[in-house]
Design an enzyme around this catalytic site. Structure first.
Site, PDB file in Angstrom:
ATOM      1  N   ASP A  90      52.241  41.511  45.366  1.00 42.69           N
ATOM      2  CA  ASP A  90      51.059  40.658  45.398  1.00 42.69           C
ATOM      3  C   ASP A  90      50.130  41.165  46.494  1.00 42.69           C
ATOM      4  O   ASP A  90      50.581  41.696  47.512  1.00 42.69           O
ATOM      5  CB  ASP A  90      51.445  39.198  45.689  1.00 42.69           C
ATOM      6  CG  ASP A  90      52.181  38.562  44.520  1.00 42.69           C
ATOM      7  OD1 ASP A  90      52.014  39.031  43.382  1.00 42.69           O
ATOM      8  OD2 ASP A  90      52.945  37.602  44.762  1.00 42.69           O
TER       9      ASP A  90
ATOM     10  N   ASP B 240      49.278  37.947  37.557  1.00 41.05           N
ATOM     11  CA  ASP B 240      49.227  36.484  37.661  1.00 41.05           C
ATOM     12  C   ASP B 240      47.894  35.943  37.138  1.00 41.05           C
ATOM     13  O   ASP B 240      47.843  34.934  36.434  1.00 41.05           O
ATOM     14  CB  ASP B 240      49.417  36.046  39.114  1.00 41.05           C
ATOM     15  CG  ASP B 240      50.767  36.441  39.673  1.00 41.05           C
ATOM     16  OD1 ASP B 240      51.710  36.557  38.864  1.00 41.05           O
ATOM     17  OD2 ASP B 240      50.873  36.641  40.893  1.00 41.05           O
TER      18      ASP B 240
END
Length: 215
Positions: A174, A188
């Site tokens: 991330d 995501d």
């Protein structure tokens, strides 16, 4: 005279008129019936053909969107690992938005880090369900929504399979870090956008097969 009638035959005589002419008539009838059956089958095939082409186009859109989302996520993660990991965060909009490399063992946005294997199985199940839905897909918006879901699921599943600490337990990369919000990645974002689009389509009553229903 009786001998002549026996040879020639009379219309009232049973079995009379069963010569080649009558057999040809029946044979022609059977041939006509077979021809009509073949014509009906050809007509049915011609009627199905126009419906198959739109479905193939929608499926092509689904996989094109999925491939684009997957490639974008994969390239961004490779760049983050190579250029940003173990370095200071990059400020994009002051403290409101930064790029910061984080390894996430949980689900989207960092939730559920103790259930990495379960999330891996769920991602694989989502991919299978989308592949099954593609067989009856005639709606362009649904194709885009499912493509986003598929590309996002494939992006995070790739991390879980190939990244440390091990197969099916890998930590997802991330890097998008808004202020007062969890860090996430492009996979995501694709999953969330696809999910929101599916909710909107469901509220409008549009099904994946293109039909519209009103409750």
């Amino acid at each position: 005279m009786a001998e002549a009638e026996r040879i020639i035959g009379t219309p009232d005589t049973p079995g009379a008129g069963t010569g080649p002419e009558q057999r040809d008539v029946h044979g022609t009838d059977r041939a006509d019936g077979a021809g009509r059956a073949d014509a009906a089958a050809d007509a049915a095939a011609d009627a199905d053909a126009p419906a198959v082409r739109p479905r193939r186009r929608r499926v092509a859109v689904l996989f094109a969107v999925a491939a684009f989302a997957y490639a974008l996520d994969l390239v961004s993660k490779l760049l983050v690992v190579a250029k940003l990991e173990h370095h200071r965060p990059i400020e994009i909009a002051g403290d409101w938005l930064k790029f910061e490399a984080i390894r996430n063992a949980g689900a989207a946005f960092g939730f559920g880090e103790a259930f990495t294997v379960i999330f891996t199985v769920i991602a694989a199940a989502v991919i299978v369900v989308i592949a099954r839905l593609a067989r009856k897909l005639y709606s362009l918006p649904w194709a885009i929504a499912l493509g986003l879901l598929l590309g996002g699921a494939l992006g995070n599943l790739t991390d879980r399979i190939f990244r440390s600490p091990g197969v099916f337990e890998g930590a997802v990369v991330d890097f998008i870090a808004p202020k007062h919000f969890a860090v996430f990645n492009l996979a995501d974002s694709a999953i969330v956008c696809g999910g929101i689009l599916i909710v909107l389509l469901s509220f409008r009553g549009l099904d994946p097969d293109g039909t519209v229903h009103k409750d």
